[in-house]
Design a protein around this motif. Structure first.
Motif, short mmCIF file in Angstrom:
data_model
loop_
_atom_site.label_atom_id
_atom_site.label_comp_id
_atom_site.label_asym_id
_atom_site.label_seq_id
_atom_site.Cartn_x
_atom_site.Cartn_y
_atom_site.Cartn_z
N SER A 75 0.82 -1.21 0.00
CA SER A 75 0.00 0.00 0.00
C SER A 75 0.86 1.26 0.00
O SER A 75 0.59 2.21 -0.73
CB SER A 75 -0.92 0.00 1.23
OG SER A 75 -1.66 1.19 1.31
N LYS A 78 2.43 1.74 -3.45
CA LYS A 78 1.46 2.26 -4.42
C LYS A 78 1.15 3.73 -4.14
O LYS A 78 1.06 4.54 -5.05
CB LYS A 78 0.17 1.43 -4.37
CG LYS A 78 0.33 0.02 -4.92
CD LYS A 78 -0.95 -0.78 -4.79
CE LYS A 78 -0.78 -2.20 -5.32
NZ LYS A 78 -2.01 -3.02 -5.14
N ARG A 79 0.96 4.05 -2.84
CA ARG A 79 0.68 5.44 -2.47
C ARG A 79 1.84 6.35 -2.83
O ARG A 79 1.66 7.46 -3.33
CB ARG A 79 0.41 5.52 -0.96
CG ARG A 79 -0.09 6.88 -0.50
CD ARG A 79 0.02 7.05 1.01
NE ARG A 79 -0.44 5.88 1.75
CZ ARG A 79 -0.25 5.74 3.06
NH1 ARG A 79 0.42 6.67 3.73
NH2 ARG A 79 -0.69 4.67 3.68
N LYS A 82 1.90 6.86 -6.66
CA LYS A 82 0.84 7.78 -7.08
C LYS A 82 1.19 9.21 -6.71
O LYS A 82 0.95 10.15 -7.48
CB LYS A 82 -0.50 7.38 -6.45
CG LYS A 82 -1.11 6.11 -7.03
CD LYS A 82 -2.43 5.79 -6.35
CE LYS A 82 -3.05 4.52 -6.94
NZ LYS A 82 -4.33 4.18 -6.28
N THR A 212 6.51 12.41 3.37
CA THR A 212 6.47 11.14 4.10
C THR A 212 7.09 11.28 5.50
O THR A 212 6.59 10.67 6.46
CB THR A 212 7.20 10.03 3.33
OG1 THR A 212 8.52 10.48 2.98
CG2 THR A 212 6.46 9.69 2.06
#
Length: 229
Positions: A75, A78-79, A82, A212
């Protein structure tokens, strides 16, 4: 109900024993488990903390949190991708296009003025190397405790893209002497586009890291995990 600091500490201790590889993944799991435990204890006031944790752990099946860890890693990746595409695309908004075009043109003019591919490539390589070293030192000093994060490692992997693009130009235009088949201005324009692309990638990676890190700081302030690493 709101969990107390001592209850959060117990959840952290329970999850920390599971041997997760990445601190940010562990933070995400702690956040998920704490939220679920709060929900369970709010719905049934007779539940103890240990019972709520056991129920939450059991909801993941016989593999426990390891399945969730794999899911979280996927996840996050993928995040991250994107977000990378979104930020990178944002730099091609119409308000930035004049600056991008001007940068390409200036690099082209500088290339034409030097008219020596070998010197130009060496100069760009040194500039990129200095930038990478300076950035690496900054992050090492300022964000040292976040270096083990999965998101930081993924951010570093995108820096490799910059190196690949640079080497692609170096191989095709310099080592294979492709520039000899092109006009100096055309080779300069191609080089200008690649250099601007590399600069944009650096900016995107830097922005991604800050986003992040900000997210992990927010979780860390809530659960105080990384401070103990």
């Amino acid at each position: 109900m709101k969990l107390t600091a001592d209850q959060i500490t117990e959840i952290k201790a329970f999850i920390s024993k599971r041997g997760f590889t990445y601190p940010d993944v562990q933070l995400e799991i702690i956040d998920h488990v704490a939220s679920r435990v709060e929900e369970l204890m709010s719905n049934d006031h007779t539940l103890t903390l240990h019972q709520a944790i056991s129920i939450t752990h059991g909801e993941f099946g016989i593999m426990g949190f390891s399945v969730f860890e794999d899911s979280m890693i996927s996840s996050l990746q993928k995040r991250f991708f994107k977000l990378f595409i979104s930020i990178f695309s944002s730099y091609f908004h119409w308000k930035y296009l004049p600056a991008i075009a001007a940068s390409v043109y200036l690099i082209d003019r500088f290339y034409v003025a030097i008219n020596n591919p070998g010197y130009f490539v060496a100069g760009v390589f040194m500039a990129l190397l200095i930038t990478l070293v300076a950035t690496g030192i900054t992050y090492e000093v300022k964000y040292k405790k976040y270096n083990k994060m999965l998101t930081m490692r993924m951010g570093n992997s995108y820096v490799v893209i910059c190196a690949v693009i640079y080497n692609l130009w170096n191989i095709t235009l310099n080592q294979f002497k492709l520039y000899q088949k092109l006009s100096v201005s055309t080779a300069g324009l191609i080089f200008g586009v690649l250099i601007v692309l590399i600069i944009l990638l650096f900016l995107v990676v830097d922005k991604l890291r800050k986003i992040t890190i900000s997210n992990c700081i927010e979780l860390d302030e809530k659960y105080n995990l990384l401070s103990s690493l």
